[in-house]
Write a protein that holds these residues in place. Structure first.
Motif, PDB file in Angstrom:
ATOM      1  N   GLY A  10      22.313  55.056  27.717  1.00  0.00           N
ATOM      2  CA  GLY A  10      23.355  54.859  28.715  1.00  0.00           C
ATOM      3  C   GLY A  10      24.014  53.503  28.627  1.00  0.00           C
ATOM      4  O   GLY A  10      23.354  52.500  28.369  1.00  0.00           O
ATOM      5  N   THR A  12      26.913  51.160  30.902  1.00  0.00           N
ATOM      6  CA  THR A  12      27.748  51.011  32.086  1.00  0.00           C
ATOM      7  C   THR A  12      29.099  50.454  31.649  1.00  0.00           C
ATOM      8  O   THR A  12      29.163  49.493  30.881  1.00  0.00           O
ATOM      9  CB  THR A  12      27.086  50.061  33.095  1.00  0.00           C
ATOM     10  N   PHE A  55      30.401  59.955  35.396  1.00  0.00           N
ATOM     11  CA  PHE A  55      29.666  59.996  34.135  1.00  0.00           C
ATOM     12  C   PHE A  55      30.411  60.794  33.077  1.00  0.00           C
ATOM     13  O   PHE A  55      31.123  61.744  33.398  1.00  0.00           O
ATOM     14  CB  PHE A  55      28.306  60.675  34.341  1.00  0.00           C
ATOM     15  N   HIS A  57      29.093  62.386  29.186  1.00  0.00           N
ATOM     16  CA  HIS A  57      28.100  62.499  28.125  1.00  0.00           C
ATOM     17  C   HIS A  57      28.844  62.864  26.848  1.00  0.00           C
ATOM     18  O   HIS A  57      29.679  63.770  26.846  1.00  0.00           O
ATOM     19  CB  HIS A  57      27.059  63.567  28.456  1.00  0.00           C
ATOM     20  N   GLU A  66      25.551  58.307  27.212  1.00  0.00           N
ATOM     21  CA  GLU A  66      26.000  58.446  28.592  1.00  0.00           C
ATOM     22  C   GLU A  66      26.802  57.213  28.979  1.00  0.00           C
ATOM     23  O   GLU A  66      26.304  56.094  28.916  1.00  0.00           O
ATOM     24  CB  GLU A  66      24.804  58.586  29.533  1.00  0.00           C
ATOM     25  N   VAL A  68      28.807  55.480  32.148  1.00  0.00           N
ATOM     26  CA  VAL A  68      28.851  55.605  33.601  1.00  0.00           C
ATOM     27  C   VAL A  68      29.672  54.468  34.205  1.00  0.00           C
ATOM     28  O   VAL A  68      29.524  53.310  33.820  1.00  0.00           O
ATOM     29  CB  VAL A  68      27.435  55.665  34.227  1.00  0.00           C
TER      30      VAL A  68
END
Length: 138
Positions: A10, A12, A55, A57, A66, A68
């Motif tokens: 992930g 950000t 989000f 993917h 991912e 976000v």
């Protein structure tokens, strides 16, 4: 105890649509899904009061990436790569030089491709939010 298995990496980002465009159009990953999450349970899980997240993917050749975008967004951090807590995501290619030559000029490169003492050719890029991306010959 359950056996662990890898699920995703992930990152950000500050603007989800801009990040999706970069990873899809500049790096060639496929968007698998987009969704939003909010509510008290999510806020508690991420330890951010009143948090919600948008989000995306993406399929990064076998790695689920991912992206976000949080609301509220936190303070920007840019720890040097050698500082604890710093992170990066790495992707393998057959030819680093050819890959870099095919990138749009707008993609930020930390350097030109380098061959390390171990014989690995690599280059670090940055996405629109400054997240580090390592591209290496695999």
């Amino acid at each position: 105890m359950s056996d662990l298995s890898a699920h995703h990496v992930g990152l950000t980002v500050s603007e989800l649509d801009r990040a999706v465009q970069f990873y899809r159009d500049d790096l060639g990953f496929d968007v698998v899904s987009r969704f939003e999450v909010a509510g008290e349970e999510f806020s508690t899980a991420v330890d951010v009061e009143g948090a919600s997240g948008r989000f995306a993917h993406l399929d990064a050749s076998g790695i689920r990436l991912e992206l976000v975008e949080y609301d509220p967004s936190g303070e920007e951090t840019t720890a040097a790569l050698n500082q604890p807590g710093a992170c990066h995501v790495a992707f393998g290619v057959d030819d680093v030089g050819a890959f870099v030559e095919g990138l749009p000029e707008s993609v930020e490169r930390q350097s030109e491709p380098q061959t390390t003492a171990s014989g690995t050719q690599l280059v670090f890029l940055r996405d629109p939010d400054g997240n580090r991306i390592e591209i290496l010959e695999a």
